[in-house]
Design a protein around this motif. Structure first.
Motif, PDB file in Angstrom:
ATOM      1  N   MET A 315     -12.755 -13.931 -14.187  1.00  0.00           N
ATOM      2  CA  MET A 315     -12.417 -12.513 -14.351  1.00  0.00           C
ATOM      3  C   MET A 315     -12.969 -11.679 -13.202  1.00  0.00           C
ATOM      4  N   VAL A 316     -14.140 -12.046 -12.693  1.00  0.00           N
ATOM      5  CA  VAL A 316     -14.655 -11.380 -11.497  1.00  0.00           C
ATOM      6  C   VAL A 316     -13.707 -11.619 -10.323  1.00  0.00           C
ATOM      7  N   SER A 317     -13.226 -12.854 -10.187  1.00  0.00           N
ATOM      8  CA  SER A 317     -12.287 -13.173  -9.104  1.00  0.00           C
ATOM      9  C   SER A 317     -11.013 -12.350  -9.221  1.00  0.00           C
ATOM     10  N   LYS A 318     -10.550 -12.150 -10.453  1.00  0.00           N
ATOM     11  CA  LYS A 318      -9.349 -11.338 -10.652  1.00  0.00           C
ATOM     12  C   LYS A 318      -9.579  -9.884 -10.247  1.00  0.00           C
ATOM     13  N   LEU A 319     -10.761  -9.366 -10.567  1.00  0.00           N
ATOM     14  CA  LEU A 319     -11.084  -7.998 -10.158  1.00  0.00           C
ATOM     15  C   LEU A 319     -11.117  -7.872  -8.645  1.00  0.00           C
ATOM     16  N   ARG A 320     -11.756  -8.834  -7.976  1.00  0.00           N
ATOM     17  CA  ARG A 320     -11.838  -8.794  -6.518  1.00  0.00           C
ATOM     18  C   ARG A 320     -10.447  -8.948  -5.901  1.00  0.00           C
ATOM     19  N   GLU A 321      -9.656  -9.864  -6.437  1.00  0.00           N
ATOM     20  CA  GLU A 321      -8.306 -10.091  -5.913  1.00  0.00           C
ATOM     21  C   GLU A 321      -7.435  -8.851  -6.073  1.00  0.00           C
ATOM     22  N   ALA A 322      -7.566  -8.170  -7.209  1.00  0.00           N
ATOM     23  CA  ALA A 322      -6.774  -6.963  -7.437  1.00  0.00           C
ATOM     24  C   ALA A 322      -7.081  -5.889  -6.403  1.00  0.00           C
ATOM     25  N   ARG A 323      -8.347  -5.830  -5.994  1.00  0.00           N
ATOM     26  CA  ARG A 323      -8.741  -4.805  -5.021  1.00  0.00           C
ATOM     27  C   ARG A 323      -8.297  -5.159  -3.602  1.00  0.00           C
ATOM     28  N   VAL A 324      -8.404  -6.430  -3.250  1.00  0.00           N
ATOM     29  CA  VAL A 324      -8.127  -6.794  -1.863  1.00  0.00           C
ATOM     30  C   VAL A 324      -6.647  -7.085  -1.601  1.00  0.00           C
ATOM     31  N   LYS A 325      -5.890  -7.382  -2.669  1.00  0.00           N
ATOM     32  CA  LYS A 325      -4.489  -7.733  -2.412  1.00  0.00           C
ATOM     33  C   LYS A 325      -3.656  -6.522  -2.016  1.00  0.00           C
ATOM     34  N   ILE A 326      -4.140  -5.329  -2.371  1.00  0.00           N
ATOM     35  CA  ILE A 326      -3.474  -4.112  -1.908  1.00  0.00           C
ATOM     36  C   ILE A 326      -4.072  -3.731  -0.568  1.00  0.00           C
ATOM     37  N   ASN A 327      -3.259  -3.708   0.438  1.00  0.00           N
ATOM     38  CA  ASN A 327      -3.712  -3.259   1.752  1.00  0.00           C
ATOM     39  C   ASN A 327      -3.847  -1.739   1.685  1.00  0.00           C
ATOM     40  N   ILE A 328      -5.077  -1.280   1.423  1.00  0.00           N
ATOM     41  CA  ILE A 328      -5.290   0.142   1.165  1.00  0.00           C
ATOM     42  C   ILE A 328      -4.852   0.993   2.348  1.00  0.00           C
ATOM     43  N   ALA A 329      -5.156   0.538   3.553  1.00  0.00           N
ATOM     44  CA  ALA A 329      -4.797   1.324   4.737  1.00  0.00           C
ATOM     45  C   ALA A 329      -3.283   1.520   4.807  1.00  0.00           C
ATOM     46  N   ASP A 330      -2.518   0.436   4.598  1.00  0.00           N
ATOM     47  CA  ASP A 330      -1.056   0.549   4.625  1.00  0.00           C
ATOM     48  C   ASP A 330      -0.556   1.379   3.447  1.00  0.00           C
ATOM     49  N   PHE A 331      -1.166   1.183   2.278  1.00  0.00           N
ATOM     50  CA  PHE A 331      -0.771   1.941   1.097  1.00  0.00           C
ATOM     51  C   PHE A 331      -0.918   3.446   1.349  1.00  0.00           C
ATOM     52  N   VAL A 332      -2.054   3.843   1.914  1.00  0.00           N
ATOM     53  CA  VAL A 332      -2.296   5.261   2.175  1.00  0.00           C
ATOM     54  C   VAL A 332      -1.295   5.807   3.189  1.00  0.00           C
ATOM     55  N   LYS A 333      -1.006   5.036   4.229  1.00  0.00           N
ATOM     56  CA  LYS A 333      -0.034   5.488   5.232  1.00  0.00           C
ATOM     57  C   LYS A 333       1.359   5.643   4.625  1.00  0.00           C
ATOM     58  N   ASN A 334       1.742   4.717   3.746  1.00  0.00           N
ATOM     59  CA  ASN A 334       3.092   4.737   3.181  1.00  0.00           C
ATOM     60  C   ASN A 334       3.353   5.930   2.279  1.00  0.00           C
ATOM     61  N   ILE A 335       2.301   6.465   1.647  1.00  0.00           N
ATOM     62  CA  ILE A 335       2.524   7.567   0.712  1.00  0.00           C
ATOM     63  C   ILE A 335       2.295   8.933   1.361  1.00  0.00           C
ATOM     64  N   GLN A 336       2.115   8.950   2.676  1.00  0.00           N
ATOM     65  CA  GLN A 336       1.962  10.217   3.374  1.00  0.00           C
ATOM     66  C   GLN A 336       3.336  10.778   3.763  1.00  0.00           C
ATOM     67  N   GLY A 337       3.378  12.085   3.944  1.00  0.00           N
ATOM     68  CA  GLY A 337       4.605  12.718   4.432  1.00  0.00           C
ATOM     69  C   GLY A 337       5.623  12.953   3.335  1.00  0.00           C
ATOM     70  N   ASP A 338       6.816  13.384   3.759  1.00  0.00           N
ATOM     71  CA  ASP A 338       7.859  13.781   2.810  1.00  0.00           C
ATOM     72  C   ASP A 338       8.395  12.630   1.975  1.00  0.00           C
ATOM     73  N   GLY A 339       8.333  11.412   2.498  1.00  0.00           N
ATOM     74  CA  GLY A 339       8.856  10.273   1.755  1.00  0.00           C
ATOM     75  C   GLY A 339       7.842   9.582   0.876  1.00  0.00           C
TER      76      GLY A 339
END
Length: 450
Positions: A315-339
């Motif tokens: 369950m610890v591994s699942k928590l860590r995997e959930a956090r790292v599998k999302i590329n936060i930097a790309d996620f933040v860039k994708n939700i910026q701007g009008d789109g």
């Protein structure tokens, strides 16, 4: 315990808000924030080294808090406004709704075995859910105890602030009160980066995001893990996948595991359990957002555990995997701007659709985690020392409109323990409180004075 209101007033900014800042529009991420207010209560003991009369000290504290709050609001101007509509705040300088009160007991008596429903009395509004148009963004109640101790209860609309934003505001207020050299300067740029979309109802967005969670009455209990217990728990939870779990990961995994056991005991069925865990985006973006970035600069990761996977290291591994599998930097860039809204909305629909499909096919339970660890709430010093206890308050137990199966993690006063505020249905809470694995690492409802 009787709390008597002494005075009510409005604390306005010491300087007027410029005309170009009179309307604060919410950011895209704010659109996905929950309704209600973010609550917190700080308890400060009387400084025993002070020889002045209690009445004089209380008077000085009252004057200092009001004056410094007024000065602080010039920088945190949306906090002095009112909710204009579902997507904006009217920064009209009407001020913070500010109450002063007194209570007929000593602070130590209150904290020796705190009654969670009674903690609502230290907040400026006992019914503090679902603010509407015209409600104050910020409300504060300062309560003095018979011994001279102080409780500062704060409510800030979740529309414009997450827990970190609230901490930034309070640190700024405290620094001004104690006349510190540093000045906390908030950054309100998020709405220009994460562009809101007014074509979608905020209510619909929030409903989609919170769809997995059940409404209804629940019981709140505090589960306290001290540093030595967390060290043992981390050792037990480690694996080749995650060799050194964080204390938040270890505590979250244990609570996840034990609550799943409680669900099975009360329902007779071991269903998969889906969890969400709020993640602060500020340090994980590229480039990073400043620590003083205001608003709801967070997102939730998610993980699923089936009956066959109920194992602490897994369950610890699942928590860590959930956090790292999302590329936060790309996620933040994708939700910026009008789109940004369309991309974020598609992500939400995909997540809720997958969970709804799973619930339809085999049933699924839900747990939502929010962590306030490592945000420095015990560093908030108004000039008379750090707090003896910081209470997240949690919930109104008899409310039918509360989300169940929620867990709020807080630092303990020592800084290396964790206090978990757990909200569960009464029958589930009874089973959790009897879980021997949990009790091997934690104590229930321990006094904050210990």
């Amino acid at each position: 315990m009787e709390v008597q209101i002494i005075s009510k007033e409005y604390i306005k900014p010491s300087s007027p808000t410029p005309p170009n800042l009179k309307t604060h529009r919410l950011s895209l991420l704010d659109q996905f924030a929950s309704f209600g207010y973010v609550p917190v209560v700080f308890f400060y003991p009387m400084n025993q080294s002070i020889s002045h009369a209690v009445a004089d000290i209380v008077s000085q504290i009252s004057h200092s808090l009001k004056q410094s709050l007024s000065e602080t609001l010039t920088r945190f101007y949306p906090f002095a406004g009112k909710i204009k509509d579902r997507l904006s705040v009217d920064c009209n300088d009407e001020g913070v709704f500010y109450l002063e009160a007194c209570v007929n007991c000593h602070l130590v008596e209150c904290l020796s075995q705190p009654n969670i429903p009674s903690l609502q009395k230290f907040l400026p509004r006992e019914s503090w859910k679902d603010p509407t148009e015209g409600d104050h963004v910020t409300m504060i109640q300062v309560t003095r105890f018979a011994c001279g101790g102080i409780a500062i209860g704060v409510l800030v609309s979740h529309m414009i602030a997450d827990g970190i934003s609230l901490s930034i505001f309070l640190k700024g207020w405290a620094a001004t009160a104690r006349k510190a050299c540093e000045v906390v300067c908030p950054n309100f740029d998020a709405p220009s980066i994460f562009i809101q979309n007014d074509a979608y109802s905020r209510e619909a967005v929030v409903m989609a995001f919170s769809k997995p969670f059940k409404l209804g009455r629940c019981i709140v209990r505090r589960i306290v893990f001290d540093a030595s217990a967390i060290a043992s728990l981390k050792a037990k939870a480690s694996s080749s996948s995650v060799q050194n779990p964080t204390r938040v990961e270890a505590v979250s995994a244990l609570l996840w595991k034990c609550i799943m056991t409680a669900f099975k005991a009360t329902s007779g069925i071991q269903r998969p359990t889906y969890i969400t865990h709020a993640v602060n985006l500020r340090p994980r973006a590229d480039p990073q957002f400043t620590e003083s970035s205001m608003g709801n600069i967070l997102w939730s990761t998610c993980a699923l555990c089936t009956a066959e996977e109920i194992d602490l290291p897994c369950m610890v591994s699942k928590l860590r995997e959930a956090r790292v599998k999302i590329n936060i930097a790309d996620f933040v860039k994708n939700i910026q701007g009008d789109g940004g809204f369309s991309k974020l909305w598609e992500l939400v629909k995909a997540r809720t659709g997958a969970v709804s499909s799973m619930a339809f096919s085999c049933g699924v339970d839900y747990i939502g985690f929010t962590s306030w660890c490592n945000i420095g709430v015990y560093d908030i010093d108004f000039g008379w020392g750090k707090p003896m206890w910081v209470s997240q308050v949690g919930t109104i137990e008899d409310s039918e409109t509360m989300f169940r199966n929620r867990i709020y993690l807080m630092d303990t006063r020592s800084g290396d323990g964790i206090e978990a505020w757990v909200l569960l249905d009464a029958k589930d809470m009874i089973m959790l409180a009897q879980d021997n694995e949990l009790l091997a690492f934690a104590s229930l409802d321990r006094s904050p004075t210990e």
